[in-house]
Structure formats: C-alpha cells, structure tokens
Enzyme design. Structure first.
Site, PDB file in Angstrom:
ATOM      1  N   PRO A  26      74.476  48.052  40.608  1.00 28.74           N
ATOM      2  CA  PRO A  26      74.854  49.432  40.916  1.00 28.74           C
ATOM      3  C   PRO A  26      76.145  49.437  41.725  1.00 28.74           C
ATOM      4  O   PRO A  26      76.259  48.729  42.728  1.00 28.74           O
ATOM      5  CB  PRO A  26      73.682  49.939  41.770  1.00 28.74           C
ATOM      6  CG  PRO A  26      72.585  48.942  41.592  1.00 28.74           C
ATOM      7  CD  PRO A  26      73.234  47.640  41.277  1.00 28.74           C
ATOM      8  N   CYS A 113      74.246  47.744  50.759  1.00 27.76           N
ATOM      9  CA  CYS A 113      75.531  48.422  50.917  1.00 27.76           C
ATOM     10  C   CYS A 113      76.099  48.168  52.310  1.00 27.76           C
ATOM     11  O   CYS A 113      75.426  48.404  53.313  1.00 27.76           O
ATOM     12  CB  CYS A 113      75.353  49.916  50.680  1.00 27.76           C
ATOM     13  SG  CYS A 113      76.921  50.828  50.780  1.00 27.76           S
ATOM     14  N   GLY A 216      77.095  37.664  43.362  1.00 26.80           N
ATOM     15  CA  GLY A 216      78.253  37.273  44.148  1.00 26.80           C
ATOM     16  C   GLY A 216      79.119  36.253  43.444  1.00 26.80           C
ATOM     17  O   GLY A 216      78.653  35.160  43.112  1.00 26.80           O
ATOM     18  N   ASP A 217      80.393  36.627  43.183  1.00 17.88           N
ATOM     19  CA  ASP A 217      81.392  35.728  42.601  1.00 17.88           C
ATOM     20  C   ASP A 217      81.049  35.280  41.188  1.00 17.88           C
ATOM     21  O   ASP A 217      81.293  34.131  40.802  1.00 17.88           O
ATOM     22  CB  ASP A 217      81.612  34.503  43.498  1.00 17.88           C
ATOM     23  CG  ASP A 217      82.238  34.863  44.838  1.00 17.88           C
ATOM     24  OD1 ASP A 217      82.677  36.020  44.990  1.00 17.88           O
ATOM     25  OD2 ASP A 217      82.271  33.996  45.730  1.00 17.88           O
TER      26      ASP A 217
END
Length: 382
Positions: A26, A113, A216-217
């Site tokens: 999201p 977030c 992540g990444d």
C-alpha cells in the site's frame, strides 16, 4: 544463465492462495484502483494488490474521498484493503463495516507508516511500541473480521534503540493475525540507507506459526528471489520498486515460475504505459484533467534513466490533458532502448529523521493512557 531456486511453496492468506507470493505494498496516492489495474494486467492477475491506506475513522464516518478509495474493479480478487487506526473501538467498527457490507476479502493493518502526521498521533510505526494498545487493536480487528483474514505490515521499530518487531510479531500470532509483513527499516530511517534483511530472517525464526513477508529494497524480480532465499520469508511485498515500473509484476511472475524472462521496454512502450496510466486515472476520478494532473507525480519515475531533456521533463510535469501528454511523449526519441542502471531506488530516499511522537511516548511501552480516539485521522490515502 543464472540457476533459479525451486519455486516456493504456496503463500496462503487465510482462504486465499497468493501465487506467486508477491504483494503490492500500500502506498498513499499511488496504489489506487488504476495503478492496481496496471500491475494486475502485467502479472496476468497473479499476486495480491493492496489498496492505499484507509483511515478507520474516515471509513466509519463514510468520508466521500475514502468511499472512492475503497472502490475495487470487478476483476480484482481478492479485494484487499489496508486500514490505519489507533483506537481499538474504531478499528473494530471499521472491520465490522467491511464484513457487513462485503467491502473487501482481506484486511491489512498499517503499523509501518513513518510520516510525521501519523507518528505524532501515535499511529503507524510508532504504535507497536505500546504493546497493550497493539494487542487491543489486533484483538478488535480479528474478533470483528468474521472469516476475513487480517494481516499486519510493520517496521523494525521507532529507531535502533526502540525496536518492536519481534514483540509485535509474537502479539500478532497470539491475537490470531494471519500473516505479518516487515519492512526492514526503522521509522527513523524512513526510506534511507539499506533495508535490514537479517531482521526479516529473525522475525521468520521468531514466529514460524504464520507467514512472514519481507519488504525493502526489492528493485527487480531477482531481488525478490534473493530476499526469499536469504531470509527464508514466505513472500515479498513490493513498494517503491514498482514506481514507474508496473511491469515489474510480470517479471516477478516469470521469476517465481522459473523463467529468465524480464521486461526491458524501449521508451515507446514506456510512453504507451504512461498514457494508459493517465487515462485510467481520468476514468477513475471522472475528470480527464484531474486524472492527468494526478499522473504528473509518476512522470519522473517512468522516465528515469532515459535521455529526456530538462525542458521536456518540465513540460511533461505540467500537462493537463491526454492530448497534450500524448503529443509531448511523441516528441521524445521513442526508439531509445531500456537504459542501463534504470532499476534502482525511486521515490523517497531520506533517512536518519527524528521521529515525531506524542509527548512522553517512549517513557513506558506499557502505558497507553495518552492515546485517545482523537488520534484518529479523518482522511484516507496517507
């Protein structure tokens, strides 16, 4: 030719099979219905595509913008909604509303977030520090979800001195959460530095009872396979890696199905995707001009690495109609091949930020007295 690892076992999110085990993260202002449509088209409908963040208070109050954001195309299945909330009662009401009105098939809860307007109210990546509050929210969500699976997405913690992911993972298991996704950064890192894939591996070891997804990444399909191989996670969540690259989901399907097929579109094909993206936004919003204006933020991501002069980039960033956008795209050297090095970081990359928290938030992880329903945001989308 690189030898590919065997295909991973099926990822199950409650009654839903996600194969390949790939989830669209999201992203506020990005993963609306048009963008999800593009990603699904490239994947052949395979994978799981999550809505942008929906605030529980706004949903319960039937905020007009929020009600538009929860619209799913008829072809979307399963329908996946991400909720943000800090008040257990409001979260419970929102989940019950989703169930009673058949608004979605899967609910994800946002505890990752890092933006100040969320963390300063104790939400997002700040919230898991308050263990009892996290438990209460998960209890309300799961107990009101009926047969819908509830998952969570989180970060490692607030900063390196206040990590929360292992405790949060254990609480999630105890409260009946179906799966957990971990972004291997703290809130203080925002999107800077390098994601800690070792933390994903540690979480998988800590909560073997449920699927753990890594985030992540992941900039390419090969990154996704490498993450699963190195961490033992059950699936991947792709965020910034698909900005301006919705075809990445096609690459991911190919990678997990054991083929070397990867897209390297020339600028002509990229321009066609750009125009379709803007068209879908206009149809979804109900206004061509507003759709093209909303598309402007995507332009630099799509064109990264291509030879496009600064003046043309400026012109593309202020377009206000499909004819204007199409005309300017036709002025480019559309025969340019896919540029070397174009698969890399896009979107926000700042790091080492001070995390904005409510006063006294870090004094006691078990004292939740300072959190109230007033901390709920009244708008969705980030």
């Amino acid at each position: 030719m690189t030898t590919l690892a065997p295909s991973p076992p099926l990822l199950r999110i409650g009654p839903h099979t996600v194969q390949p085990p790939v989830v669209l993260a999201p992203m506020a202002g990005i993963t609306n219905a048009p963008f999800r449509t593009l990603c699904r088209e490239f994947s052949g409908g395979k994978g799981l595509f999550v809505s942008e963040m929906i605030t529980t208070r706004a949903l319960v109050e039937r905020n007009e913008k929020t009600m538009q954001l929860i619209h799913f195309d008829a072809s979307e299945t399963p329908r996946s909604i991400q909720l943000y909330g800090v008040d257990p009662v409001t979260v419970g009401k929102a989940v019950r509303m989703i169930v009673d009105e058949n608004l979605a098939d899967h609910i994800d809860l946002n505890f990752g977030c890092p933006v100040p307007k969320v963390t300063r109210k104790g939400g997002g990546s700040a919230l898991p520090y308050k263990r009892p509050l996290l438990r209460a929210i998960l209890n309300e969500a799961v107990s009101n979800a009926g047969g819908l699976p509830v998952t969570i997405k989180m970060r490692k913690g607030i900063d390196d001195d206040h990590t929360t992911y292992l405790d949060a993972g254990r609480i999630a298991v105890e409260e009946g959460v179906t799966a957990v996704a971990l972004h291997g950064r703290t809130a203080a890192q925002h999107y800077g530095g390098t994601a800690d894939w070792d933390a994903i591996a540690r979480l998988k070891e800590h909560v073997p009872e449920i699927p753990v997804l890594g985030n992540g990444d992941i900039w390419s399909a090969d990154d996704a396979r490498r993450m699963m191989r190195e961490t033992g996670c059950d699936g991947v969540v792709v965020g910034r890696g698909c900005l301006g690259r919705p075809w990445l989901f096609g690459d991911l399907v190919s990678a997990f199905e054991g083929t070397q097929t990867r897209r390297a579109p020339a600028l002509r094909e990229v321009a066609d995707v750009m125009l379709r993206h803007a068209t879908l936004l206009g149809e979804w919003i109900g206004d061509e001009t507003r759709g093209v204006i909303d598309f402007r933020k995507h332009v630099a991501w799509y064109l990264k690495g291509f030879s496009v002069g600064s003046e043309m980039r400026k012109k593309l960033a202020i377009t206000s109609s499909l004819d204007e956008l199409g005309g300017q795209l036709r002025e480019l050297d559309l025969d340019q091949p896919w540029p070397d090095g174009a698969d890399g970081p896009r979107g926000r990359t700042s790091g080492n930020n001070r995390v904005v928290l409510p006063d006294g938030w870090l004094k006691d992880p078990y004292d939740c007295a300072g959190v109230s329903a007033d901390a709920e945001l009244d708008t969705s989308g980030g």
